[in-house]
Design a protein around this motif. Sequence first.
Motif, PDB file in Angstrom:
ATOM      1  N   UNK A   1       0.833  -1.208   0.000  1.00  0.00           N
ATOM      2  CA  UNK A   1       0.000   0.000   0.000  1.00  0.00           C
ATOM      3  C   UNK A   1       0.868   1.259   0.000  1.00  0.00           C
ATOM      4  N   UNK A   2       1.893   1.268   0.832  1.00  0.00           N
ATOM      5  CA  UNK A   2       2.755   2.433   0.944  1.00  0.00           C
ATOM      6  C   UNK A   2       3.539   2.661  -0.345  1.00  0.00           C
ATOM      7  N   UNK A   3       4.072   1.597  -0.925  1.00  0.00           N
ATOM      8  CA  UNK A   3       4.811   1.725  -2.175  1.00  0.00           C
ATOM      9  C   UNK A   3       3.910   2.207  -3.305  1.00  0.00           C
ATOM     10  N   UNK A   4       2.672   1.737  -3.303  1.00  0.00           N
ATOM     11  CA  UNK A   4       1.751   2.163  -4.344  1.00  0.00           C
ATOM     12  C   UNK A   4       1.423   3.649  -4.207  1.00  0.00           C
ATOM     13  N   UNK A   5       1.221   4.106  -2.977  1.00  0.00           N
ATOM     14  CA  UNK A   5       0.929   5.528  -2.763  1.00  0.00           C
ATOM     15  C   UNK A   5       2.085   6.416  -3.222  1.00  0.00           C
ATOM     16  N   UNK A   6       3.301   5.870  -3.111  1.00  0.00           N
ATOM     17  CA  UNK A   6       4.490   6.637  -3.504  1.00  0.00           C
ATOM     18  C   UNK A   6       4.974   6.270  -4.905  1.00  0.00           C
ATOM     19  N   UNK A   7       4.080   5.632  -5.662  1.00  0.00           N
ATOM     20  CA  UNK A   7       4.361   5.299  -7.067  1.00  0.00           C
ATOM     21  C   UNK A   7       5.643   4.487  -7.224  1.00  0.00           C
ATOM     22  N   UNK A   8       5.892   3.593  -6.268  1.00  0.00           N
ATOM     23  CA  UNK A   8       7.040   2.708  -6.339  1.00  0.00           C
ATOM     24  C   UNK A   8       8.346   3.312  -5.878  1.00  0.00           C
ATOM     25  N   UNK A   9       8.327   4.560  -5.455  1.00  0.00           N
ATOM     26  CA  UNK A   9       9.563   5.218  -4.996  1.00  0.00           C
ATOM     27  C   UNK A   9       9.909   4.683  -3.603  1.00  0.00           C
TER      28      UNK A   9
ATOM     29  N   UNK B   1      12.523   5.291  -1.623  1.00  0.00           N
ATOM     30  CA  UNK B   1      13.011   6.296  -0.664  1.00  0.00           C
ATOM     31  C   UNK B   1      11.841   7.007   0.000  1.00  0.00           C
ATOM     32  N   UNK B   2      10.856   7.425  -0.785  1.00  0.00           N
ATOM     33  CA  UNK B   2       9.685   8.108  -0.241  1.00  0.00           C
ATOM     34  C   UNK B   2       8.879   7.174   0.658  1.00  0.00           C
ATOM     35  N   UNK B   3       8.744   5.906   0.234  1.00  0.00           N
ATOM     36  CA  UNK B   3       7.983   4.944   1.040  1.00  0.00           C
ATOM     37  C   UNK B   3       8.677   4.710   2.377  1.00  0.00           C
ATOM     38  N   UNK B   4      10.013   4.578   2.367  1.00  0.00           N
ATOM     39  CA  UNK B   4      10.746   4.364   3.613  1.00  0.00           C
ATOM     40  C   UNK B   4      10.599   5.568   4.538  1.00  0.00           C
ATOM     41  N   UNK B   5      10.594   6.762   3.969  1.00  0.00           N
ATOM     42  CA  UNK B   5      10.420   7.966   4.780  1.00  0.00           C
ATOM     43  C   UNK B   5       9.053   8.005   5.427  1.00  0.00           C
ATOM     44  N   UNK B   6       8.030   7.649   4.664  1.00  0.00           N
ATOM     45  CA  UNK B   6       6.669   7.642   5.211  1.00  0.00           C
ATOM     46  C   UNK B   6       6.530   6.631   6.338  1.00  0.00           C
ATOM     47  N   UNK B   7       7.201   5.479   6.209  1.00  0.00           N
ATOM     48  CA  UNK B   7       7.107   4.434   7.226  1.00  0.00           C
ATOM     49  C   UNK B   7       8.062   4.666   8.391  1.00  0.00           C
ATOM     50  N   UNK B   8       8.934   5.666   8.273  1.00  0.00           N
ATOM     51  CA  UNK B   8       9.894   5.923   9.340  1.00  0.00           C
ATOM     52  C   UNK B   8      10.982   4.883   9.421  1.00  0.00           C
ATOM     53  N   UNK B   9      11.374   4.347   8.261  1.00  0.00           N
ATOM     54  CA  UNK B   9      12.383   3.288   8.209  1.00  0.00           C
ATOM     55  C   UNK B   9      13.554   3.742   7.348  1.00  0.00           C
ATOM     56  N   UNK B  10      14.761   3.273   7.636  1.00  0.00           N
ATOM     57  CA  UNK B  10      15.869   3.475   6.701  1.00  0.00           C
ATOM     58  C   UNK B  10      15.570   2.734   5.399  1.00  0.00           C
ATOM     59  N   UNK B  11      16.036   3.276   4.284  1.00  0.00           N
ATOM     60  CA  UNK B  11      15.761   2.648   2.989  1.00  0.00           C
ATOM     61  C   UNK B  11      16.312   1.229   2.937  1.00  0.00           C
ATOM     62  N   UNK B  12      17.477   1.013   3.588  1.00  0.00           N
ATOM     63  CA  UNK B  12      18.078  -0.326   3.592  1.00  0.00           C
ATOM     64  C   UNK B  12      17.161  -1.316   4.294  1.00  0.00           C
ATOM     65  N   UNK B  13      16.502  -0.876   5.379  1.00  0.00           N
ATOM     66  CA  UNK B  13      15.578  -1.759   6.109  1.00  0.00           C
ATOM     67  C   UNK B  13      14.369  -2.094   5.250  1.00  0.00           C
ATOM     68  N   UNK B  14      13.866  -1.083   4.524  1.00  0.00           N
ATOM     69  CA  UNK B  14      12.723  -1.338   3.640  1.00  0.00           C
ATOM     70  C   UNK B  14      13.081  -2.362   2.574  1.00  0.00           C
ATOM     71  N   UNK B  15      14.264  -2.211   1.967  1.00  0.00           N
ATOM     72  CA  UNK B  15      14.687  -3.164   0.948  1.00  0.00           C
ATOM     73  C   UNK B  15      14.818  -4.576   1.511  1.00  0.00           C
ATOM     74  N   UNK B  16      15.328  -4.676   2.743  1.00  0.00           N
ATOM     75  CA  UNK B  16      15.458  -5.974   3.380  1.00  0.00           C
ATOM     76  C   UNK B  16      14.083  -6.617   3.584  1.00  0.00           C
ATOM     77  N   UNK B  17      13.118  -5.811   4.083  1.00  0.00           N
ATOM     78  CA  UNK B  17      11.776  -6.346   4.323  1.00  0.00           C
ATOM     79  C   UNK B  17      11.094  -6.724   3.003  1.00  0.00           C
ATOM     80  N   UNK B  18      11.319  -5.936   1.980  1.00  0.00           N
ATOM     81  CA  UNK B  18      10.737  -6.283   0.675  1.00  0.00           C
ATOM     82  C   UNK B  18      11.294  -7.600   0.168  1.00  0.00           C
ATOM     83  N   UNK B  19      12.591  -7.812   0.344  1.00  0.00           N
ATOM     84  CA  UNK B  19      13.210  -9.059  -0.093  1.00  0.00           C
ATOM     85  C   UNK B  19      12.701 -10.233   0.721  1.00  0.00           C
ATOM     86  N   UNK B  20      12.575 -10.029   2.051  1.00  0.00           N
ATOM     87  CA  UNK B  20      12.116 -11.118   2.920  1.00  0.00           C
ATOM     88  C   UNK B  20      10.667 -11.504   2.629  1.00  0.00           C
ATOM     89  N   UNK B  21       9.839 -10.503   2.271  1.00  0.00           N
ATOM     90  CA  UNK B  21       8.425 -10.761   2.000  1.00  0.00           C
ATOM     91  C   UNK B  21       8.152 -10.998   0.511  1.00  0.00           C
TER      92      UNK B  21
END
Length: 515
Positions: free
Chosen positions: A466-474, A476-496
């Motif tokens: 949902x967050x990635x879709x709201x940010x049109x796949x960006x 960096x913007x999605x990680x900022x909205x979620x309050x996460x480092x971009x590296x953490x977001x990438x890790x969670x995306x890979x894990x899921x």
Amino acid sequence: MFDRLTHPLHYAEDLLARFTALAGSRGSRQLQERLVEAASSLTGCPLGQLFLLDATHTQLTLAAEWLDGQPHSREADTVSSDYNDQQLLQYCLCQNQVLYLAQLDNSLYATPFLPATNADWRSLLCLPLHDDQQHVAGLLLLASHEALELHGYADSLQLLGNFALHQLHLLQQVQQGQSSTTEVREPAPNYPRGYGLIGDSPAMQAVYQLIGKVLHNPVTVLLTGETGTGKELVARAIHDYGSRRTQPFIAQNCAALPENLLESELFGYRKGAFTGADKDHRGLIDSADGGTLFLDEIGDMPLALQAKLLRVLQEGEVRPLGSSDTHMVDVRIIAATHQDLQAQVRDGQFREDLYYRLTHFPIELPPLRERGEDIRILAMHFADEACCFLQREICRWSDSALEHLAGYSFPGNVRELKGLIARALLLCDGNLLLPEHFNLPETISQPNGLSLRERMERVERNLLLDCLQRNQGNQTSAASELGLPRRTLLYRMQRLNISPADLKSRERNHVQSGQ
């Protein structure tokens, strides 16, 4: 045969020479190219094409093409068994009729089988070719950029094409077991796109593949599967996309009528056959002559009627009630049941000979709980359909509502899903469908066999999407909205296992649902 030709004697001499050349062909490829070259030269057309059906009559392949005085090589085109967007080829092939168009209007006819050239194609002649059993086995097609009178060539070229097919069959018999048999091109199967049915899951793709095998083969089909899986829809698809599409499709539920009434409905009766029979009555089998008769719930047919149905299947004979005469019919039987016919045979409730006659080609329809993402697709389709019927604005879907449905086992399958959607729309006062609009038992609505961690991961995956879709796949913007480092977001995306394809699929679903 040559009455319409300007110089019939010269044409006959040239035609005879072409027969001689075809007879001297040393390989399948050479034979096919000589045929299209001969047809092109005899008619003065710049284009000659040879299409061949495979052994199962489910795939039509461009075997050879002659264009502007030379062989034209392109990747072998294979037309799927529903002949989608190929109405001209379909007509000639399924109706076994010569097709001649003096003025080919591209705005009226789809012609993806013709090569793209600078000039438009204007005249077209398409001829069905027959094998040794007089079955349609291929097509010979000629086309010209100029308006030509091609119809006069039909009879002679059809003879030439049939001769070439017989020669091709002989060559293939000689080449069997030899390495030269690889000369005949065998393109990969081009499976159809759904035959009007909804669903892209692997289970449904397997069903589509089986449907394609029986569209143009008059074999008896038995549809099995749980109640509500869409057996009648599949039967209609086999009829509507097959060679009998222009003939009647008649459906009868064998459990809906008592034995005597069912017999008179199926086989008809003559005047005076019983009390109240004041005139002749045409039965459903006769009404479906040339077309398809769909017998739903065949497992509930009485034993006495099963014997009469077996006669129809084996001999094509029908004897109405009150008549001593039989007559022939050409009707295709498609039967369906949700029962275990094999168990009924063991219990003496179903005739064994009829069982083996019906199961020539069984197709088992998958339950909805095994169709994965199809639940989401079907839910949105039924919602849009119901909104149009109710004349209300298209409703949007909350992700939680779709997740709620995805976890339900649907014992009533597609029929139950459609009913649930209709009820939810009546309960929805706004324009957003929510989980509370669906009356599903909580114990069933949870995904069967999933642990707490797996359920939490599913929730987290939906949140990230949902967050990635709201940010049109960006990211960096999605990680900022979620309050996460971009590296953490990438890790969670890979894990899921979240990929760009998941985002595109989700966007399409949201567009379809009106979000």
